[in-house]
Design an enzyme around this catalytic site. Sequence first.
Site, PDB file in Angstrom:
ATOM      1  N   LYS A  26      15.224   4.113  -3.550  1.00 15.60           N
ATOM      2  CA  LYS A  26      15.277   3.162  -2.673  1.00 15.60           C
ATOM      3  C   LYS A  26      13.721   2.972  -3.043  1.00 15.60           C
ATOM      4  O   LYS A  26      12.418   2.627  -2.179  1.00 15.60           O
ATOM      5  CB  LYS A  26      15.336   3.196  -0.835  1.00 15.60           C
ATOM      6  CG  LYS A  26      14.981   2.145  -0.591  1.00 15.60           C
ATOM      7  CD  LYS A  26      14.589   1.402   0.519  1.00 15.60           C
ATOM      8  CE  LYS A  26      13.239   0.749   0.796  1.00 15.60           C
ATOM      9  NZ  LYS A  26      12.849  -0.756  -0.343  1.00 15.60           N
ATOM     10  N   GLY A  41       3.792   5.437   0.671  1.00 16.37           N
ATOM     11  CA  GLY A  41       3.977   3.900   1.523  1.00 16.37           C
ATOM     12  C   GLY A  41       2.937   4.103   2.377  1.00 16.37           C
ATOM     13  O   GLY A  41       1.770   5.144   2.692  1.00 16.37           O
ATOM     14  N   SER A  42       2.608   3.389   3.479  1.00 18.87           N
ATOM     15  CA  SER A  42       2.086   3.514   4.251  1.00 18.87           C
ATOM     16  C   SER A  42       1.702   4.561   5.922  1.00 18.87           C
ATOM     17  O   SER A  42       3.029   4.993   6.036  1.00 18.87           O
ATOM     18  CB  SER A  42       2.025   1.958   5.178  1.00 18.87           C
ATOM     19  OG  SER A  42       3.087   1.901   5.694  1.00 18.87           O
ATOM     20  N   THR A  43       0.702   4.537   6.122  1.00 20.62           N
ATOM     21  CA  THR A  43       0.735   5.828   7.375  1.00 20.62           C
ATOM     22  C   THR A  43       1.578   5.445   8.130  1.00 20.62           C
ATOM     23  O   THR A  43       2.068   6.001   8.659  1.00 20.62           O
ATOM     24  CB  THR A  43      -1.200   6.462   7.517  1.00 20.62           C
ATOM     25  OG1 THR A  43      -1.547   6.130   6.052  1.00 20.62           O
ATOM     26  CG2 THR A  43      -0.795   7.023   8.618  1.00 20.62           C
ATOM     27  N   GLY A  59       4.905   6.098   7.297  1.00 25.61           N
ATOM     28  CA  GLY A  59       5.435   7.576   7.157  1.00 25.61           C
ATOM     29  C   GLY A  59       5.269   8.020   8.635  1.00 25.61           C
ATOM     30  O   GLY A  59       6.325   8.929   8.900  1.00 25.61           O
ATOM     31  N   GLU A  66       2.993  11.308   1.230  1.00 29.26           N
ATOM     32  CA  GLU A  66       2.527  11.046   0.686  1.00 29.26           C
ATOM     33  C   GLU A  66       2.046   9.269   0.852  1.00 29.26           C
ATOM     34  O   GLU A  66       2.199   7.933   0.808  1.00 29.26           O
ATOM     35  CB  GLU A  66       3.007  10.416  -0.868  1.00 29.26           C
ATOM     36  CG  GLU A  66       3.176  11.427  -1.783  1.00 29.26           C
ATOM     37  CD  GLU A  66       2.180  12.492  -2.155  1.00 29.26           C
ATOM     38  OE1 GLU A  66       0.655  12.070  -2.088  1.00 29.26           O
ATOM     39  OE2 GLU A  66       1.530  13.739  -1.814  1.00 29.26           O
ATOM     40  N   CYS A  92      -3.863   4.250  -3.703  1.00 26.70           N
ATOM     41  CA  CYS A  92      -3.697   4.845  -2.864  1.00 26.70           C
ATOM     42  C   CYS A  92      -5.173   5.899  -2.442  1.00 26.70           C
ATOM     43  O   CYS A  92      -5.767   6.387  -2.004  1.00 26.70           O
ATOM     44  CB  CYS A  92      -2.585   5.925  -2.920  1.00 26.70           C
ATOM     45  SG  CYS A  92      -1.948   6.886  -3.953  1.00 26.70           S
ATOM     46  N   GLU A 110      -7.784   1.471   5.617  1.00 26.02           N
ATOM     47  CA  GLU A 110      -7.025   1.158   4.744  1.00 26.02           C
ATOM     48  C   GLU A 110      -6.557  -0.136   4.344  1.00 26.02           C
ATOM     49  O   GLU A 110      -6.359  -0.745   5.270  1.00 26.02           O
ATOM     50  CB  GLU A 110      -6.007   2.261   4.223  1.00 26.02           C
ATOM     51  CG  GLU A 110      -5.578   2.080   2.467  1.00 26.02           C
ATOM     52  CD  GLU A 110      -3.859   2.506   1.976  1.00 26.02           C
ATOM     53  OE1 GLU A 110      -3.430   2.646   2.738  1.00 26.02           O
ATOM     54  OE2 GLU A 110      -4.519   3.517   1.334  1.00 26.02           O
TER      55      GLU A 110
HETATM   56  P1  NAD Z   1       5.136   0.981   2.926  1.00 26.69           P
HETATM   57  O1  NAD Z   1       4.347   1.896   3.594  1.00 26.69           O
HETATM   58  O2  NAD Z   1       5.216  -0.692   3.599  1.00 26.69           O
HETATM   59  O3  NAD Z   1       6.247   0.878   2.472  1.00 26.69           O
HETATM   60  C1  NAD Z   1       6.567   1.652   1.601  1.00 26.69           C
HETATM   61  C2  NAD Z   1       8.030   1.773   1.169  1.00 26.69           C
HETATM   62  O4  NAD Z   1       9.023   2.277   2.200  1.00 26.69           O
HETATM   63  C3  NAD Z   1       8.672   0.680   0.596  1.00 26.69           C
HETATM   64  O5  NAD Z   1       9.651   0.932   0.137  1.00 26.69           O
HETATM   65  C4  NAD Z   1       9.623   0.207   2.186  1.00 26.69           C
HETATM   66  O6  NAD Z   1      10.816  -0.936   2.090  1.00 26.69           O
HETATM   67  C5  NAD Z   1       9.903   1.273   2.385  1.00 26.69           C
HETATM   68  N1  NAD Z   1      10.228   0.877   3.855  1.00 26.69           N
HETATM   69  C6  NAD Z   1       9.121   0.026   4.766  1.00 26.69           C
HETATM   70  N2  NAD Z   1       9.776   0.669   6.298  1.00 26.69           N
HETATM   71  C7  NAD Z   1      10.609   1.346   6.471  1.00 26.69           C
HETATM   72  C8  NAD Z   1      11.152   2.201   7.410  1.00 26.69           C
HETATM   73  N3  NAD Z   1      10.640   1.871   8.746  1.00 26.69           N
HETATM   74  N4  NAD Z   1      12.139   3.312   6.742  1.00 26.69           N
HETATM   75  C9  NAD Z   1      11.936   3.734   5.490  1.00 26.69           C
HETATM   76  N5  NAD Z   1      11.857   3.257   4.563  1.00 26.69           N
HETATM   77  C10 NAD Z   1      10.651   1.871   4.614  1.00 26.69           C
HETATM   78  O7  NAD Z   1       4.258   0.610   2.307  1.00 26.69           O
HETATM   79  P2  NAD Z   1       3.675  -0.324   0.744  1.00 26.69           P
HETATM   80  O8  NAD Z   1       2.546  -1.879   1.559  1.00 26.69           O
HETATM   81  O9  NAD Z   1       5.005  -0.528   0.718  1.00 26.69           O
HETATM   82  O10 NAD Z   1       2.599   0.435  -0.504  1.00 26.69           O
HETATM   83  C11 NAD Z   1       1.726   0.846   0.215  1.00 26.69           C
HETATM   84  C12 NAD Z   1       1.101   2.140   0.915  1.00 26.69           C
HETATM   85  O11 NAD Z   1       1.040   2.776  -0.503  1.00 26.69           O
HETATM   86  C13 NAD Z   1      -0.178   2.332   0.912  1.00 26.69           C
HETATM   87  O12 NAD Z   1      -0.982   3.229   2.746  1.00 26.69           O
HETATM   88  C14 NAD Z   1      -0.776   3.726  -0.226  1.00 26.69           C
HETATM   89  O13 NAD Z   1      -1.919   4.084   0.288  1.00 26.69           O
HETATM   90  C15 NAD Z   1       0.274   4.230   0.358  1.00 26.69           C
HETATM   91  N6  NAD Z   1       0.221   4.841  -1.392  1.00 26.69           N
HETATM   92  C16 NAD Z   1       0.361   6.696  -1.290  1.00 26.69           C
HETATM   93  C17 NAD Z   1       0.475   7.012  -2.127  1.00 26.69           C
HETATM   94  C18 NAD Z   1       0.216   8.051  -2.398  1.00 26.69           C
HETATM   95  O14 NAD Z   1       0.536   9.290  -3.174  1.00 26.69           O
HETATM   96  N7  NAD Z   1      -0.534   8.414  -1.070  1.00 26.69           N
HETATM   97  C19 NAD Z   1       0.114   6.358  -3.348  1.00 26.69           C
HETATM   98  C20 NAD Z   1       1.233   4.936  -4.034  1.00 26.69           C
HETATM   99  C21 NAD Z   1       0.857   4.184  -2.000  1.00 26.69           C
END
Ligand code: NAD
Length: 493
Positions: free
Chosen positions: A191, A244-246, A249, A266, A300, A397
Amino acid sequence: MTHAISDTARLFLSAEKRHLIDGTWVSSNSKDQDTIIDPSTGEPLCTVPSGNAQDIDAAVMAARRAFDEKRWTGKTPAERAQIMWTIADLMLANLEELAELESLDGGKPINATTHGEIPAAAEAFRYYAGWCTKISGQTFTPSIPGLTLQGITQHEPVGVVGLIIPWNGPLVMAAWKLAPALAAGCSCVLKPAELTPLTALRLGELMIEAGMPAGVVNIVTGTGQQVGAHLAAHNDVNKIAFTGSTKVGKGLLNAAQDNLKKLSLELGGKSPVIIFDDANLDEAIPGAADAIFSNAGQVCVAGSRLLVQDTVYDDVLTGIKTVAENLSLGPCLDPNTDMGPLISDTQRNRVHNFVELSKKEGAQVIAGGDMYEGPGFYYQPTILGNITPDMTVYREEVFGPVLTVIPFTDFDDALTKANDSKYGLASSVWTQNHAQAHNMAYAIKAGIVWINCHGIPDVSMPIGGYKESGWGRELGQQGLSLYLEHKSIMMKL
Ligand code: NAD
C-alpha cells in the site's frame, strides 16, 4: 534549463491507473479517486483509485492463493534471484522515467532521484536477490541424557505480508520492503502512500515484465484510513511492515492484536547531529546543513537537533546560516534546484505552525522561518536558536527544513542532550578524535550513528529505531529475518 519530461513518463501519467491484483491491473471496487498533485506547482498530475476494504480483501486473497500454491517458493532460490535481478535491471533501464515520476510526485530534485533514489531502490533488489540462495539453518547436537538427538533450524517465509509505506521516499521504501519479503519467499500486498503512489505502480508493471508470478506482489492504492487500516487489521495477513509516523505506528498495535500478526515499525525521529570543537568544520558545517535540508527535511533520519560545542557555536551557526541562505529553492525538474518543495500545503502549514509556536515559546529565528508566496509548497530553510528543552520543537518531529541549534559544554553534556528524546532513530558525531567518536557512538541510544557523515544508508547495514522510533531493523541480514519464521526440528536418531 529545466529537465523536459520524457514521452514515456507522459504516457504513464495519462494512462488510467488501477490496482495490481493477482497479476492483473483491475478497476477498484470504489469509485473514489485521489488526485495526485505536483508539489512543485500545486497542479494535478493524474488521478489514482482510492481503494476500499473490498480491494484489500481481493489482494490479500490473491496473495494467499499465490503463497499456498507455492507460485513463488516453488521456484528454486536461484530462479527467484534471477527474477529479482531482472527487476533491478528493468528499473535501471527505465531510470529516467522513474526519476521523473518520483520527482513530479514527491517534489524531490531530479538530480537526487536520478543519481540517488532510483539506483538505491534497484540496488535493494540486487542485494536481496543475493540472499535468495543463502538462507540456511543450522544443525545442533542436543544434550538430553539417554537420547541421541539431532537438532535442525529452518527458516520459512512468514506468509502473506502487508507493506505500508510513506510519501517521503516512495520507491526506495517500496524496494526496502518488497525485496527482503520476496527474498524470504513471502507474498505481498503493497500500500503506497496516497500522496505518492506513482513509482510503486510503475514498479508493478516492471515486476510483471520481469516474470513475477501472479499474486506474489499485489498493489492497492488509497488512503490510510480505508486501505491501510483494513490491510493492517486483516486476519489473513501474517505480518505488517510499516514505515510512517509514530502516531499511526502506535495505532497498528491495536490493528494487529486480533490475529497477533507480526509487526515491524520504522517510525519518526528527532536525530541529533553533534559537532565537537575539534571537528573539521569545513566538512561538519555543510554536512550538518545537508542532514536537515536534504529533501527539505522530510527524511526520517534528518539531523533536526544540532548540538554544537560552545567554543565553536558561533562559527558553526554562521556557517550553517550561510549555507541555508544560499540554497537554491526551486521546482523538482530544474537541475539547479538544491531544495524542492514540501509534499503538500497541509505539510507546509504543519511545519509553519511549529515555527510560529517556537517563536511564541521564545525561540529565535536565525534563518528562514516562513513560506514562499506563489505556486508550489516551498518553505524557507529555517534555523532556530535560543532553544530550551520545554519547547515543542525541541521534542517533536517537524518533518520539514527546520533546524534547532543547541550548545553543549563537554562530552557528558552532549550525550545527555543527545539522548534527551523519546525518539532514537539516528545520529551523527563530528570529531577528529576517534576515541571520542567511538565512545559517543556506543553511548547514544539510536539505531544508527554516523561518524563524520550523516544520512548515508546502505542496503547492507540494518537501520531502525530505539525507543519510539520503532520495532525491528530493516536492511541487511536483519531486514531479511523480519520476513522469516524460525523453526526448530528435533529428531530422535
Ligand atoms: P503516516 O504515518 O501518515 O503514513 C504512512 C503510511 O501509513 C501511508 O501509506 C498512510 O496511508 C498509511 N496510514 C495512515 N493511517 C493509517 C492507518 N490508520 N492504518 C494503516 N495505515 C495507515 O506517515 P507519513 O506522513 O506518510 O510519513 C512521514 C512519517 O514517516 C514521518 O514520521 C517519518 O519520520 C516516518 N518515516 C520513517 C522512516 C524510518 O525508516 N524510520 C522512513 C521514512 C519515513
